[in-house]
Write a protein that holds these residues in place. Sequence first.
Motif, short mmCIF file in Angstrom:
data_model
loop_
_atom_site.label_atom_id
_atom_site.label_comp_id
_atom_site.label_asym_id
_atom_site.label_seq_id
_atom_site.Cartn_x
_atom_site.Cartn_y
_atom_site.Cartn_z
N ASN A 1 0.85 -1.18 0.00
CA ASN A 1 0.00 0.00 0.00
C ASN A 1 0.89 1.24 0.00
O ASN A 1 1.59 1.52 0.98
N PHE A 2 0.87 1.96 -1.13
CA PHE A 2 1.65 3.19 -1.23
C PHE A 2 0.82 4.36 -0.69
O PHE A 2 -0.35 4.50 -1.03
N ALA A 3 1.44 5.18 0.12
CA ALA A 3 0.73 6.30 0.73
C ALA A 3 0.52 7.45 -0.25
O ALA A 3 -0.30 8.34 -0.01
N SER A 4 1.24 7.45 -1.37
CA SER A 4 1.14 8.54 -2.32
C SER A 4 1.23 7.97 -3.73
O SER A 4 1.03 6.78 -3.95
N SER A 5 1.52 8.80 -4.69
CA SER A 5 1.62 8.38 -6.08
C SER A 5 2.88 7.57 -6.32
O SER A 5 3.83 7.60 -5.55
N ILE A 6 2.88 6.84 -7.46
CA ILE A 6 4.01 6.00 -7.83
C ILE A 6 4.55 6.48 -9.17
O ILE A 6 3.78 6.70 -10.12
N ALA A 7 5.84 6.67 -9.26
CA ALA A 7 6.49 7.05 -10.52
C ALA A 7 7.44 5.94 -10.93
O ALA A 7 8.27 5.50 -10.14
N LEU A 8 7.30 5.47 -12.19
CA LEU A 8 8.13 4.40 -12.70
C LEU A 8 8.87 4.87 -13.95
O LEU A 8 8.37 5.71 -14.70
N GLY A 9 10.06 4.31 -14.18
CA GLY A 9 10.81 4.63 -15.37
C GLY A 9 11.36 6.03 -15.41
O GLY A 9 11.57 6.59 -16.48
N GLY A 10 11.56 6.64 -14.25
CA GLY A 10 12.07 8.00 -14.21
C GLY A 10 11.03 9.07 -14.43
O GLY A 10 11.35 10.23 -14.68
N ALA A 11 9.75 8.70 -14.34
CA ALA A 11 8.68 9.66 -14.55
C ALA A 11 8.57 10.63 -13.38
O ALA A 11 9.01 10.34 -12.27
N THR A 12 7.96 11.78 -13.65
CA THR A 12 7.64 12.76 -12.61
C THR A 12 6.13 12.84 -12.48
O THR A 12 5.42 13.09 -13.46
N VAL A 13 5.63 12.58 -11.28
CA VAL A 13 4.18 12.57 -11.06
C VAL A 13 3.63 13.98 -11.21
O VAL A 13 4.16 14.94 -10.65
N ALA A 14 2.58 14.11 -11.98
CA ALA A 14 1.96 15.42 -12.20
C ALA A 14 0.44 15.26 -12.19
O ALA A 14 -0.10 14.18 -12.44
N ASN A 15 -0.24 16.36 -11.89
CA ASN A 15 -1.70 16.43 -11.97
C ASN A 15 -2.41 15.42 -11.08
O ASN A 15 -3.53 15.02 -11.35
N GLY A 16 -1.75 14.99 -10.01
CA GLY A 16 -2.41 14.13 -9.04
C GLY A 16 -2.60 12.69 -9.47
O GLY A 16 -3.36 11.96 -8.85
N LEU B 1 -0.41 6.85 -10.65
CA LEU B 1 0.66 6.11 -11.29
C LEU B 1 1.12 6.86 -12.53
O LEU B 1 0.32 7.20 -13.40
N GLU B 2 2.40 7.13 -12.59
CA GLU B 2 2.99 7.82 -13.74
C GLU B 2 4.14 6.96 -14.26
O GLU B 2 5.04 6.57 -13.50
N ILE B 3 4.09 6.63 -15.58
CA ILE B 3 5.11 5.77 -16.18
C ILE B 3 5.75 6.50 -17.35
O ILE B 3 5.06 7.03 -18.22
N ASP B 4 7.07 6.50 -17.38
CA ASP B 4 7.80 7.13 -18.48
C ASP B 4 8.66 6.06 -19.14
O ASP B 4 9.61 5.55 -18.55
N THR B 5 8.30 5.71 -20.41
CA THR B 5 9.10 4.73 -21.13
C THR B 5 10.19 5.39 -21.96
O THR B 5 11.01 4.70 -22.57
N SER B 6 10.18 6.73 -22.03
CA SER B 6 11.17 7.52 -22.77
C SER B 6 11.08 7.33 -24.28
O SER B 6 11.53 8.17 -25.05
N SER B 7 10.54 6.23 -24.73
CA SER B 7 10.39 5.97 -26.17
C SER B 7 9.32 4.90 -26.32
O SER B 7 8.64 4.52 -25.37
N SER B 8 9.16 4.41 -27.55
CA SER B 8 8.19 3.35 -27.78
C SER B 8 8.51 2.14 -26.93
O SER B 8 9.68 1.80 -26.72
N GLY B 9 7.48 1.49 -26.39
CA GLY B 9 7.78 0.33 -25.57
C GLY B 9 6.55 -0.31 -24.98
O GLY B 9 5.42 0.18 -25.11
N ASN B 10 6.78 -1.45 -24.33
CA ASN B 10 5.74 -2.16 -23.62
C ASN B 10 5.62 -1.61 -22.21
O ASN B 10 6.62 -1.50 -21.50
#
Length: 298
Positions: free
Chosen positions: A57-72, A75-84
């Motif tokens: 249980n995460f108390a706040s937002s989760i950022a994956l792949g070096g993403a920066t959480v924005a707009n509340g 979960l924010e995911i940054d693949t930097s390019s095309s990807g799965n």
Amino acid sequence: KALFGGANDFAIYHDGSNNIIEALKSDSDIIFKGNDGGSPGDTTALTLDMSAGGIGNFASSIALGGATVANGYLLEIDTSSSGNIWRSTRGSSVVAAYQSNNSHVYLGTTSNNEFRLIQNDGAAVTIDTSKNVGIGTSSPATKLDVTAGVNGDHATFSGTAGRGLKLSTGSRSGQNDGDAIIESQDTEGTGGRLIFRTAGNDIMLIENDGTVDFNTGTSSPTQQLAIQHHGTYSSFGPATSDGNDNHAIGIEGGGAGAGSNSRGAGLWVYGNEAAHPGDAIIQLGQAGQFELFGGTGA
């Protein structure tokens, strides 16, 4: 092994292959806390709930792949390019997958499985293994299968609410959905029109008062039935072949048919192989009389 707590409740150690953080006390959660310099100083970031099988249980937002959480977003995911992005598997099948590139987003299956969007635990949209799309049904029978209420409205196509094309079904002789209804809606009150068009040309137009225009080149017909003029004459009738002219055209006041005057007058034109071969019949009703008017009177 480093043990912590009065009863050795918690341990951090290496088992020869892996580095392990372990809660030794029965039903004891693992909690990750930090200090962002604010108040209170200790901030819970993640709780691993052992009573729920180790659910995190995460108390706040989760950022994956070096993403920066924005707009509340949670979960924010940054693949930097095309990807799965993610996928869910069951056995050897990929049940669900989410992929992206610079211009498209893909959400669905990468194996031959149905894809469904559900609402209130029921299928709202289904794409089956034949790529048939069902709305309101989990078993679409055609490329687009829309299932709504019995004898109800099924689809609307419009740019403004209450206007445009509506497709419905209705009861006929006690049979549910026995009628297929095509309706032109118009909330402005002037009444919509139905237009049948092919290759950019209006072939048939039905006004809201029932007037029908068959390709006369006018959008405002003045007759109940107007037929386009071809060459030196205008005509209508069944298409037949020589030796098989067994059709007839009838205009009937009462609908009893040729040979009976009990229900009004009629005009019938028969083909060469019809019941009255090659005949043109004008028949008066029982109380009828034949009247012919010239330009200035009878």
